[in-house]
Design a protein around this motif. Structure first.
Motif, PDB file in Angstrom:
ATOM      1  N   ASP A 150      -6.662  -6.927  -3.401  1.00 12.75           N
ATOM      2  CA  ASP A 150      -6.995  -6.629  -2.008  1.00 12.75           C
ATOM      3  C   ASP A 150      -5.731  -6.511  -1.160  1.00 12.75           C
ATOM      4  O   ASP A 150      -5.629  -5.634  -0.299  1.00 12.75           O
ATOM      5  CB  ASP A 150      -7.923  -7.715  -1.447  1.00 12.75           C
ATOM      6  N   ASP A 151      -4.772  -7.402  -1.415  1.00 10.57           N
ATOM      7  CA  ASP A 151      -3.490  -7.343  -0.677  1.00 10.57           C
ATOM      8  C   ASP A 151      -2.782  -6.027  -0.940  1.00 10.57           C
ATOM      9  O   ASP A 151      -2.280  -5.374  -0.031  1.00 10.57           O
ATOM     10  CB  ASP A 151      -2.571  -8.497  -1.118  1.00 10.57           C
ATOM     11  N   LEU A 152      -2.752  -5.657  -2.209  1.00 11.09           N
ATOM     12  CA  LEU A 152      -2.037  -4.439  -2.596  1.00 11.09           C
ATOM     13  C   LEU A 152      -2.723  -3.209  -2.004  1.00 11.09           C
ATOM     14  O   LEU A 152      -2.049  -2.282  -1.525  1.00 11.09           O
ATOM     15  CB  LEU A 152      -1.991  -4.354  -4.129  1.00 11.09           C
ATOM     16  N   GLU A 153      -4.034  -3.204  -2.006  1.00 12.77           N
ATOM     17  CA  GLU A 153      -4.764  -2.033  -1.503  1.00 12.77           C
ATOM     18  C   GLU A 153      -4.457  -1.769  -0.032  1.00 12.77           C
ATOM     19  O   GLU A 153      -4.470  -0.623   0.402  1.00 12.77           O
ATOM     20  CB  GLU A 153      -6.272  -2.234  -1.708  1.00 12.77           C
ATOM     21  N   LYS A 154      -4.167  -2.860   0.691  1.00 10.00           N
ATOM     22  CA  LYS A 154      -3.870  -2.693   2.121  1.00 10.00           C
ATOM     23  C   LYS A 154      -2.577  -1.906   2.339  1.00 10.00           C
ATOM     24  O   LYS A 154      -2.366  -1.302   3.385  1.00 10.00           O
ATOM     25  CB  LYS A 154      -3.751  -4.074   2.791  1.00 10.00           C
ATOM     26  N   LYS A 155      -1.712  -1.930   1.334  1.00 11.52           N
ATOM     27  CA  LYS A 155      -0.410  -1.266   1.486  1.00 11.52           C
ATOM     28  C   LYS A 155      -0.453   0.203   1.065  1.00 11.52           C
ATOM     29  O   LYS A 155       0.505   0.941   1.259  1.00 11.52           O
ATOM     30  CB  LYS A 155       0.644  -1.998   0.633  1.00 11.52           C
ATOM     31  N   ILE A 156      -1.515   0.622   0.450  1.00  9.11           N
ATOM     32  CA  ILE A 156      -1.608   1.997  -0.057  1.00  9.11           C
ATOM     33  C   ILE A 156      -2.315   2.891   0.975  1.00  9.11           C
ATOM     34  O   ILE A 156      -3.339   2.473   1.534  1.00  9.11           O
ATOM     35  CB  ILE A 156      -2.355   2.001  -1.407  1.00  9.11           C
ATOM     36  N   PRO A 157      -1.749   4.076   1.224  1.00  8.30           N
ATOM     37  CA  PRO A 157      -2.393   4.974   2.199  1.00  8.30           C
ATOM     38  C   PRO A 157      -3.862   5.221   1.841  1.00  8.30           C
ATOM     39  O   PRO A 157      -4.168   5.443   0.662  1.00  8.30           O
ATOM     40  CB  PRO A 157      -1.583   6.271   2.071  1.00  8.30           C
ATOM     41  N   PRO A 158      -4.754   5.183   2.840  1.00  7.52           N
ATOM     42  CA  PRO A 158      -6.197   5.256   2.580  1.00  7.52           C
ATOM     43  C   PRO A 158      -6.619   6.482   1.760  1.00  7.52           C
ATOM     44  O   PRO A 158      -7.468   6.351   0.879  1.00  7.52           O
ATOM     45  CB  PRO A 158      -6.809   5.316   3.984  1.00  7.52           C
ATOM     46  N   ASP A 159      -6.047   7.659   2.032  1.00  8.38           N
ATOM     47  CA  ASP A 159      -6.499   8.852   1.288  1.00  8.38           C
ATOM     48  C   ASP A 159      -6.128   8.744  -0.193  1.00  8.38           C
ATOM     49  O   ASP A 159      -6.902   9.123  -1.072  1.00  8.38           O
ATOM     50  CB  ASP A 159      -5.955  10.141   1.905  1.00  8.38           C
TER      51      ASP A 159
END
Ligand SMILES: [Zn+2]
Length: 241
Positions: free
Chosen positions: A165-174
Protein backbone atom coordinates in the motif's frame (compact mmCIF):
# COMPACT_ATOMS: atom_id res chain seq x y z
CA UNK A 1 11.10 6.46 -15.77
CA UNK A 2 13.77 4.15 -14.48
CA UNK A 3 12.67 4.84 -10.95
CA UNK A 4 9.04 4.11 -11.80
CA UNK A 5 10.03 0.83 -13.41
CA UNK A 6 11.98 -0.11 -10.34
CA UNK A 7 8.97 0.63 -8.18
CA UNK A 8 6.86 -1.57 -10.45
CA UNK A 9 9.39 -4.38 -10.03
CA UNK A 10 9.19 -4.05 -6.23
CA UNK A 11 5.41 -3.89 -6.42
CA UNK A 12 5.30 -7.04 -8.53
CA UNK A 13 7.57 -8.79 -6.04
CA UNK A 14 5.25 -7.83 -3.19
CA UNK A 15 2.13 -8.86 -5.08
CA UNK A 16 3.70 -12.20 -6.02
CA UNK A 17 4.58 -12.82 -2.39
CA UNK A 18 1.08 -11.88 -1.29
CA UNK A 19 -0.38 -14.27 -3.86
CA UNK A 20 1.92 -17.01 -2.69
CA UNK A 21 0.95 -16.41 0.95
CA UNK A 22 -2.72 -16.44 0.03
CA UNK A 23 -2.27 -19.80 -1.66
CA UNK A 24 -0.31 -21.11 1.30
CA UNK A 25 -3.15 -20.28 3.67
CA UNK A 26 -5.16 -22.94 1.86
CA UNK A 27 -2.40 -25.33 0.87
CA UNK A 28 -0.47 -25.52 4.17
CA UNK A 29 -3.32 -26.93 6.29
CA UNK A 30 -3.95 -29.57 3.60
CA UNK A 31 -0.27 -30.42 3.45
CA UNK A 32 -0.03 -30.63 7.24
CA UNK A 33 -3.03 -32.95 7.27
CA UNK A 34 -1.44 -35.12 4.60
CA UNK A 35 1.80 -35.35 6.58
CA UNK A 36 -0.14 -36.28 9.72
CA UNK A 37 -1.94 -39.02 7.80
CA UNK A 38 1.37 -40.37 6.62
CA UNK A 39 2.76 -40.31 10.18
CA UNK A 40 -0.33 -42.21 11.40
CA UNK A 41 -0.15 -44.75 8.59
CA UNK A 42 3.51 -45.43 9.23
CA UNK A 43 2.86 -45.79 12.97
CA UNK A 44 0.06 -48.27 12.26
CA UNK A 45 2.21 -50.26 9.86
CA UNK A 46 4.97 -50.45 12.45
CA UNK A 47 2.47 -51.42 15.15
CA UNK A 48 1.24 -54.27 12.94
CA UNK A 49 4.79 -55.62 12.78
CA UNK A 50 5.04 -55.45 16.58
CA UNK A 51 1.69 -57.21 16.93
CA UNK A 52 2.78 -60.01 14.61
CA UNK A 53 5.55 -60.81 17.10
CA UNK A 54 3.22 -60.44 20.08
CA UNK A 55 0.77 -62.92 18.54
CA UNK A 56 3.54 -65.45 17.99
CA UNK A 57 4.76 -64.99 21.56
CA UNK A 58 1.24 -65.47 22.85
CA UNK A 59 0.86 -68.67 20.83
CA UNK A 60 4.22 -69.90 22.10
CA UNK A 61 3.25 -69.27 25.74
CA UNK A 62 -0.03 -71.10 25.17
CA UNK A 63 1.87 -74.09 23.74
CA UNK A 64 4.20 -74.04 26.76
CA UNK A 65 1.19 -74.24 29.05
CA UNK A 66 -0.24 -77.08 26.92
CA UNK A 67 3.08 -78.87 27.19
CA UNK A 68 3.11 -78.54 30.97
CA UNK A 69 -0.50 -79.72 31.24
CA UNK A 70 0.26 -82.80 29.15
CA UNK A 71 3.29 -83.61 31.32
CA UNK A 72 1.16 -83.25 34.46
CA UNK A 73 -1.45 -85.53 33.00
CA UNK A 74 1.16 -88.18 32.21
CA UNK A 75 2.40 -88.01 35.79
CA UNK A 76 -1.12 -88.42 37.11
CA UNK A 77 -1.74 -91.46 34.92
CA UNK A 78 1.59 -92.95 35.93
CA UNK A 79 0.64 -92.40 39.59
CA UNK A 80 -2.51 -94.45 39.05
CA UNK A 81 -0.71 -97.33 37.32
CA UNK A 82 -0.10 -99.28 40.63
CA UNK A 83 -3.87 -99.35 41.20
CA UNK A 84 -4.54 -100.97 37.81
CA UNK A 85 -6.29 -104.32 38.10
CA UNK A 86 -6.66 -105.65 34.56
CA UNK A 87 -4.37 -105.87 31.59
CA UNK A 88 -6.96 -104.13 29.48
CA UNK A 89 -6.98 -101.16 31.84
CA UNK A 90 -3.18 -101.13 31.82
CA UNK A 91 -3.05 -101.06 28.01
CA UNK A 92 -5.55 -98.19 27.97
CA UNK A 93 -3.37 -96.14 30.32
CA UNK A 94 -0.24 -96.84 28.25
CA UNK A 95 -2.01 -95.88 25.08
CA UNK A 96 -3.18 -92.64 26.69
CA UNK A 97 0.37 -91.86 27.77
CA UNK A 98 1.64 -92.49 24.23
CA UNK A 99 -1.00 -90.22 22.85
CA UNK A 100 -0.02 -87.45 25.30
CA UNK A 101 3.67 -87.88 24.47
CA UNK A 102 2.88 -87.46 20.78
CA UNK A 103 1.03 -84.29 21.62
CA UNK A 104 4.01 -83.03 23.64
CA UNK A 105 6.33 -83.63 20.67
CA UNK A 106 3.97 -81.61 18.52
CA UNK A 107 3.83 -78.77 21.07
CA UNK A 108 7.60 -78.69 21.31
CA UNK A 109 7.86 -78.41 17.55
CA UNK A 110 5.37 -75.58 17.53
CA UNK A 111 7.26 -73.78 20.30
CA UNK A 112 10.59 -74.02 18.43
CA UNK A 113 8.92 -72.88 15.22
CA UNK A 114 7.59 -69.78 16.93
CA UNK A 115 10.86 -69.03 18.69
CA UNK A 116 12.63 -69.11 15.31
CA UNK A 117 10.01 -66.93 13.67
CA UNK A 118 10.15 -64.39 16.51
CA UNK A 119 13.95 -64.25 16.24
CA UNK A 120 13.77 -63.55 12.53
CA UNK A 121 11.00 -61.00 12.88
CA UNK A 122 12.70 -59.23 15.77
CA UNK A 123 15.88 -58.88 13.76
CA UNK A 124 13.91 -57.39 10.86
CA UNK A 125 11.94 -55.21 13.25
CA UNK A 126 15.12 -53.50 14.47
CA UNK A 127 15.83 -52.31 10.93
CA UNK A 128 12.21 -51.41 10.33
CA UNK A 129 12.08 -49.45 13.56
CA UNK A 130 15.21 -47.46 12.70
CA UNK A 131 13.81 -46.62 9.26
CA UNK A 132 10.41 -45.80 10.72
CA UNK A 133 11.82 -43.51 13.41
CA UNK A 134 14.03 -41.72 10.90
CA UNK A 135 11.12 -41.15 8.53
CA UNK A 136 8.86 -40.11 11.38
CA UNK A 137 11.38 -37.56 12.57
CA UNK A 138 11.63 -36.13 9.06
CA UNK A 139 7.86 -35.88 8.71
CA UNK A 140 7.44 -34.34 12.16
CA UNK A 141 10.09 -31.73 11.36
CA UNK A 142 8.37 -30.84 8.08
CA UNK A 143 5.03 -30.63 9.84
CA UNK A 144 6.46 -28.37 12.53
CA UNK A 145 8.07 -26.14 9.92
CA UNK A 146 4.81 -25.81 7.96
CA UNK A 147 2.77 -25.20 11.11
CA UNK A 148 5.11 -22.42 12.17
CA UNK A 149 4.95 -20.87 8.72
CA UNK A 150 1.18 -21.16 8.75
CA UNK A 151 0.99 -19.44 12.11
CA UNK A 152 3.11 -16.58 10.80
CA UNK A 153 1.13 -16.15 7.59
CA UNK A 154 -1.42 -13.62 8.88
CA UNK A 155 1.32 -11.33 10.25
CA UNK A 156 3.48 -11.80 7.17
CA UNK A 157 0.53 -10.97 4.93
CA UNK A 158 -0.30 -7.89 6.96
CA UNK A 159 3.29 -6.67 6.65
CA UNK A 160 3.45 -7.35 2.93
CA UNK A 161 0.14 -5.61 2.27
CA UNK A 162 1.21 -2.57 4.28
CA UNK A 163 4.42 -2.34 2.26
CA UNK A 164 2.46 -2.74 -0.97
CA UNK A 165 0.00 0.00 0.00
CA UNK A 166 2.87 2.37 0.81
CA UNK A 167 4.57 1.64 -2.47
CA UNK A 168 1.39 2.06 -4.49
CA UNK A 169 1.02 5.59 -3.16
CA UNK A 170 4.31 6.51 -4.83
CA UNK A 171 3.37 5.22 -8.29
CA UNK A 172 1.52 7.51 -10.72
CA UNK A 173 -2.19 6.52 -10.76
CA UNK A 174 -2.42 5.84 -14.52
CA UNK A 175 0.62 3.52 -14.40
CA UNK A 176 -0.74 1.80 -11.31
CA UNK A 177 -4.06 1.28 -13.09
CA UNK A 178 -2.30 -0.30 -16.07
CA UNK A 179 -0.37 -2.50 -13.69
CA UNK A 180 -3.53 -3.65 -11.89
CA UNK A 181 -5.38 -4.39 -15.12
CA UNK A 182 -2.45 -6.51 -16.32
CA UNK A 183 -2.14 -8.19 -12.94
CA UNK A 184 -5.73 -9.33 -13.18
CA UNK A 185 -5.56 -10.42 -16.82
CA UNK A 186 -2.20 -12.15 -16.58
CA UNK A 187 -2.68 -14.43 -13.57
CA UNK A 188 -1.01 -12.13 -11.08
CA UNK A 189 2.11 -11.38 -13.12
CA UNK A 190 2.22 -7.95 -14.73
CA UNK A 191 5.93 -7.10 -14.66
CA UNK A 192 8.52 -9.52 -16.00
CA UNK A 193 12.19 -9.51 -16.80
CA UNK A 194 13.45 -9.49 -20.35
CA UNK A 195 16.30 -11.93 -20.07
CA UNK A 196 18.42 -13.10 -22.99
CA UNK A 197 15.89 -11.49 -25.39
CA UNK A 198 13.16 -13.69 -23.95
CA UNK A 199 10.09 -12.52 -22.06
CA UNK A 200 10.12 -14.33 -18.72
CA UNK A 201 6.33 -14.13 -18.61
CA UNK A 202 5.41 -15.95 -21.81
CA UNK A 203 8.88 -17.20 -22.82
CA UNK A 204 8.60 -15.80 -26.33
CA UNK A 205 11.41 -14.03 -28.15
CA UNK A 206 11.67 -10.26 -27.94
CA UNK A 207 12.76 -8.49 -31.17
CA UNK A 208 16.33 -7.12 -30.77
CA UNK A 209 15.30 -3.53 -31.31
CA UNK A 210 12.66 -3.73 -28.61
CA UNK A 211 15.11 -5.52 -26.36
CA UNK A 212 17.55 -2.62 -26.72
CA UNK A 213 14.84 -0.15 -25.82
CA UNK A 214 14.06 -2.12 -22.67
CA UNK A 215 17.65 -1.72 -21.50
CA UNK A 216 17.37 2.05 -21.77
CA UNK A 217 14.40 2.26 -19.39
CA UNK A 218 13.06 5.37 -21.10
CA UNK A 219 9.44 4.25 -21.36
CA UNK A 220 7.07 1.47 -20.50
CA UNK A 221 7.53 -1.36 -22.98
CA UNK A 222 5.08 -4.19 -23.26
CA UNK A 223 5.79 -7.70 -24.47
CA UNK A 224 4.41 -7.99 -28.03
CA UNK A 225 3.10 -11.46 -27.19
CA UNK A 226 1.62 -11.31 -23.66
CA UNK A 227 1.43 -7.53 -23.11
CA UNK A 228 3.23 -7.70 -19.79
CA UNK A 229 5.52 -4.84 -18.79
CA UNK A 230 9.10 -5.77 -19.64
CA UNK A 231 11.99 -4.63 -17.48
CA UNK A 232 15.73 -5.25 -17.82
CA UNK A 233 17.28 -7.89 -15.57
CA UNK A 234 18.58 -6.42 -12.34
CA UNK A 235 22.15 -7.51 -13.00
CA UNK A 236 23.42 -5.86 -16.21
CA UNK A 237 25.37 -8.97 -17.30
CA UNK A 238 22.11 -10.92 -17.45
CA UNK A 239 20.84 -8.73 -20.25
CA UNK A 240 23.24 -10.05 -22.82
CA UNK A 241 22.50 -13.29 -24.61
ZN1 LIG B 1 5.56 -12.02 -22.87
Amino acid sequence: MKEQLQMLIRLQELDSKIRLHDRQETSFPKEIEKIQREIDERAEAFQREVEKIETLEKERRQRERDLEAAADQIKKIQGRLPEVKTNKEYQAFLSEIDHLKEKMDQYELEIIERLDKVDTLQEALKEKEAAYLKEKEKLEARKKELTEQLNHLPDDLKGLKARRDDLEKKIPPDLLKRYHTLLEKRAGVAVVYAKNEICQGCHMNIPPQLFNQIQKCEKIILCPHCNRILVPPEKPDEAAA
